[in-house]
Design a protein around this motif. Sequence first.
Motif, short mmCIF file in Angstrom:
data_model
loop_
_atom_site.label_atom_id
_atom_site.label_comp_id
_atom_site.label_asym_id
_atom_site.label_seq_id
_atom_site.Cartn_x
_atom_site.Cartn_y
_atom_site.Cartn_z
N ALA A 47 -16.91 -74.81 -9.66
CA ALA A 47 -15.72 -74.85 -8.79
C ALA A 47 -15.23 -76.27 -8.55
N ASN A 48 -15.42 -77.14 -9.55
CA ASN A 48 -14.97 -78.53 -9.45
C ASN A 48 -15.47 -79.22 -8.18
N GLN A 49 -16.74 -78.99 -7.85
CA GLN A 49 -17.27 -79.46 -6.57
C GLN A 49 -17.36 -80.98 -6.47
N LEU A 50 -17.78 -81.66 -7.51
CA LEU A 50 -17.86 -83.12 -7.54
C LEU A 50 -18.58 -83.71 -6.32
N PRO A 51 -19.84 -83.31 -6.07
CA PRO A 51 -20.56 -83.83 -4.91
C PRO A 51 -21.18 -85.20 -5.12
N ASN A 92 -21.67 -82.28 2.22
CA ASN A 92 -20.40 -81.80 2.77
C ASN A 92 -19.26 -81.88 1.75
N PHE A 93 -19.63 -81.75 0.46
CA PHE A 93 -18.63 -81.78 -0.61
C PHE A 93 -17.53 -80.75 -0.43
N GLU A 99 -8.51 -79.81 -1.99
CA GLU A 99 -7.82 -80.70 -2.93
C GLU A 99 -8.30 -80.49 -4.37
N LEU A 100 -9.62 -80.35 -4.55
CA LEU A 100 -10.19 -80.32 -5.89
C LEU A 100 -10.15 -78.93 -6.53
N PHE A 101 -10.08 -77.88 -5.73
CA PHE A 101 -10.08 -76.50 -6.24
C PHE A 101 -9.06 -75.70 -5.43
N PRO A 102 -7.76 -76.07 -5.56
CA PRO A 102 -6.74 -75.59 -4.62
C PRO A 102 -6.27 -74.15 -4.81
N HIS A 103 -6.62 -73.50 -5.91
CA HIS A 103 -6.02 -72.19 -6.16
C HIS A 103 -6.71 -71.04 -5.43
N THR A 104 -7.79 -71.35 -4.71
CA THR A 104 -8.44 -70.35 -3.86
C THR A 104 -9.15 -71.07 -2.72
N ASP A 105 -9.52 -70.34 -1.69
CA ASP A 105 -10.17 -70.96 -0.53
C ASP A 105 -11.67 -71.10 -0.79
#
Length: 197
Positions: A47-51, A92-93, A99-105
Amino acid sequence: MTEKLSDAALDALFRTARTFNSYTDEPVPEAELHAIWELMKWGPTSANQLPARLVWCVSDEAKAKLAACVSDANKPKILAAPVTVIVGMDINFHEHLPELFPHTDAKAWFDGNTELREVSAMRNSTLQGAYFILAARALGLDTGPMSGFDNGAVDKAFFADQPGVRSNFISTLGHGDPASLHPRLPRPAFEKFNTIA
């Protein structure tokens, strides 16, 4: 479809690439640190988390502070390397997912679930750390990833002002000294650790 990489590229990334414990005196300019990030940030994560949160220790002061947190065997490696990178992870990523995965909550998946965030941060920051190694190699640099350090001490020294950020692993970075290499360790054949089901 992506074309297959050349054998030279595959060698540089995997087959002949090595882990280095010492480096030449050739410096690593800050622009190359940015270039590594500009490649590694594209590697896939859940989910493009990028932590991952990276600390690039380039000054003598920063390297000395980090060396105080590691095993005796790792201290000289860090002090002598042009750069040492702390690959941290932000628990807390999920705050950045709108912003990073905007198409769903996706943020809602992790709200109130610290255990899930910790597992996800570890998994995906480790992936990003592997992309760091590959990006460095792709740009003609060498790395020396390592454990052998006190996570709590590193976190206190470098992440005290960033609640929720913890260290994952560290890696030296530079132009490896070939004279320092030991013989290559073995790697098993496919059949040893793989099952096709």
